[in-house]
Design a protein around this motif. Structure first.
Motif, PDB file in Angstrom:
ATOM      1  N   UNK A 116       4.291  12.507   5.806  1.00 12.42           N
ATOM      2  CA  UNK A 116       4.729  13.605   6.663  1.00 12.42           C
ATOM      3  C   UNK A 116       5.569  13.087   7.819  1.00 12.42           C
ATOM      4  N   UNK A 117       5.150  11.969   8.430  1.00 13.53           N
ATOM      5  CA  UNK A 117       5.907  11.384   9.547  1.00 13.53           C
ATOM      6  C   UNK A 117       7.286  10.926   9.075  1.00 13.53           C
ATOM      7  N   UNK A 118       7.324  10.305   7.892  1.00 11.71           N
ATOM      8  CA  UNK A 118       8.606   9.838   7.375  1.00 11.71           C
ATOM      9  C   UNK A 118       9.569  11.002   7.169  1.00 11.71           C
ATOM     10  N   UNK A 119       9.089  12.063   6.549  1.00 14.29           N
ATOM     11  CA  UNK A 119       9.940  13.229   6.305  1.00 14.29           C
ATOM     12  C   UNK A 119      10.422  13.830   7.619  1.00 14.29           C
ATOM     13  N   UNK A 120       9.530  13.892   8.606  1.00 15.50           N
ATOM     14  CA  UNK A 120       9.887  14.455   9.917  1.00 15.50           C
ATOM     15  C   UNK A 120      10.973  13.622  10.586  1.00 15.50           C
ATOM     16  N   UNK A 121      10.842  12.290  10.526  1.00 17.25           N
ATOM     17  CA  UNK A 121      11.830  11.412  11.155  1.00 17.25           C
ATOM     18  C   UNK A 121      13.157  11.443  10.401  1.00 17.25           C
ATOM     19  N   UNK A 140       0.832  -1.219   0.000  1.00 18.97           N
ATOM     20  CA  UNK A 140       0.000   0.000   0.000  1.00 18.97           C
ATOM     21  C   UNK A 140       0.858   1.257   0.000  1.00 18.97           C
ATOM     22  N   UNK A 141       0.432   2.242  -0.701  1.00 21.53           N
ATOM     23  CA  UNK A 141       1.109   3.540  -0.722  1.00 21.53           C
ATOM     24  C   UNK A 141       1.003   4.200   0.651  1.00 21.53           C
ATOM     25  N   UNK A 142       2.005   5.071   0.957  1.00 22.27           N
ATOM     26  CA  UNK A 142       1.958   5.808   2.216  1.00 22.27           C
ATOM     27  C   UNK A 142       0.826   6.828   2.173  1.00 22.27           C
ATOM     28  N   UNK A 143       0.155   6.931   3.282  1.00 17.21           N
ATOM     29  CA  UNK A 143      -0.868   7.969   3.382  1.00 17.21           C
ATOM     30  C   UNK A 143      -0.178   9.319   3.515  1.00 17.21           C
ATOM     31  N   UNK A 144      -0.876  10.405   3.266  1.00 16.95           N
ATOM     32  CA  UNK A 144      -0.260  11.726   3.458  1.00 16.95           C
ATOM     33  C   UNK A 144       0.315  11.903   4.855  1.00 16.95           C
ATOM     34  N   UNK A 145      -0.368  11.372   5.853  1.00 16.79           N
ATOM     35  CA  UNK A 145       0.126  11.495   7.230  1.00 16.79           C
ATOM     36  C   UNK A 145       1.419  10.708   7.408  1.00 16.79           C
ATOM     37  N   UNK A 146       1.496   9.491   6.835  1.00 21.14           N
ATOM     38  CA  UNK A 146       2.705   8.688   6.934  1.00 21.14           C
ATOM     39  C   UNK A 146       3.866   9.348   6.182  1.00 21.14           C
TER      40      UNK A 146
END
Length: 299
Positions: free
Chosen positions: A54-59, A46-52
């Motif tokens: 954002x979390x990935x970029x933040x981490x 599954x593709x990352x959700x917009x929230x995921x």
């Protein structure tokens, strides 16, 4: 007479006796008949959700900035002298608290300054930034205005990925070879230290710097409280006459002897002010005070 029963011999056979000769061609044919094709259904990722996303970029940003945050924190601890309640010097504090050598702590602080510069001046749409101090270290040899250009070249050489230390070092070396300015300083020449953009020279700005060794891109200089190596961009010649340079050398040596004797902190402040004079001589009052301190040192 009773005749004992005759013992019968057990029949023996080898494995070759039990198995018929096999034709290698038959084996191949049989193996092919036993092969079974199994259809494995494709697993859909599954593709990352917009929230995921954002979390990935933040981490990812946190990982990238780990060494930067460490360098910034060390600089604040040093500048505010937050170690003074437990340690006499910043170097002792870093060694006891973090297991850092003096060099390691200052490398992290230098890397934080470079990282800040890259964030400010590199293309904001390009999120490729250093992830550790080792990648940044070669950039510290360049002027701040050239550092972003060198980093972008290194990223391109790494095919758009975070470049290794070796790639960055090669880029920096090529830039330095193109822009190398000959070191024209002479032994015994008196310069002024320019501390701008160099955390290791904090507190040394304006000090007399007597050249004791001429290197390719740096000079080793003697100041009122010791020796250090300084890049050419952090030195400015006073253009004193030879006799003035000799006089400054003698004054600096006297100041250093008194400083090394370990007198009070207020005395050290006075000696530092003498080491930052913009003239090649002492006034009568300054000379008298220095002589008193030299006498006190002997006593």
């Amino acid at each position: 007479m009773n005749i004992p029963p005759r013992k019968h011999k057990k029949a023996t056979s080898t494995s070759s006796d039990l198995q018929p000769a096999v034709n290698p061609q038959n084996i191949s044919s049989q193996d092919n008949q036993d092969l079974v094709t199994i259809d494995v259904p494709a697993v859909e990722v599954p593709e990352l959700t917009p929230e995921e996303q954002s979390d990935r970029l933040h981490l990812e940003r946190k990982v990238e900035r780990a060494f930067f945050e460490a360098g910034k924190a060390l600089a604040e601890l040093r500048d505010r002298r937050l170690y003074r309640s437990t340690h006499r010097t910043f170097e002792e504090y870093c060694r006891d608290r973090f297991g850092h050598s003096r060099r390691q702590s200052y490398l992290l602080m230098d890397a934080a300054v470079v990282f800040d510069n890259l964030v400010e001046k590199c293309d904001r749409n390009d999120h490729i930034l250093p992830t550790n101090e080792w990648q940044v270290r070669p950039l510290t040899k360049l002027d701040p205005d050239i550092q972003p250009q060198a980093w972008q070249q290194a990223v391109e050489s790494a095919n758009g990925k975070v470049p290794s230390h070796r790639i960055v070092k090669d880029i920096v070396q090529r830039i330095m070879e193109r822009t190398q300015v000959p070191n024209t300083y002479q032994l015994g020449e008196v310069c002024k230290i320019l501390a701008k953009d160099n955390p290791e020279l904090r507190g040394k700005g304006g000090c007399w710097a007597i050249v004791t060794q001429v290197n390719d891109f740096t000079c080793t200089v003697r100041t009122w409280d010791g020796e250090l190596t300084v890049g050419l961009k952090h030195l400015k010649p006073y253009e004193y006459l030879p006799e003035d340079c000799q006089q400054v050398q003698e004054i600096c040596a006297r100041i250093n002897r008194v400083y090394s004797s370990g007198l009070e902190e207020s005395v050290q402040s006075f000696l530092e002010s003498l080491g930052k004079l913009r003239r090649a001589y002492l006034t009568d009052l300054e000379e008298k005070v220095l002589r008193v301190l030299e006498t006190e040192m002997k006593d």
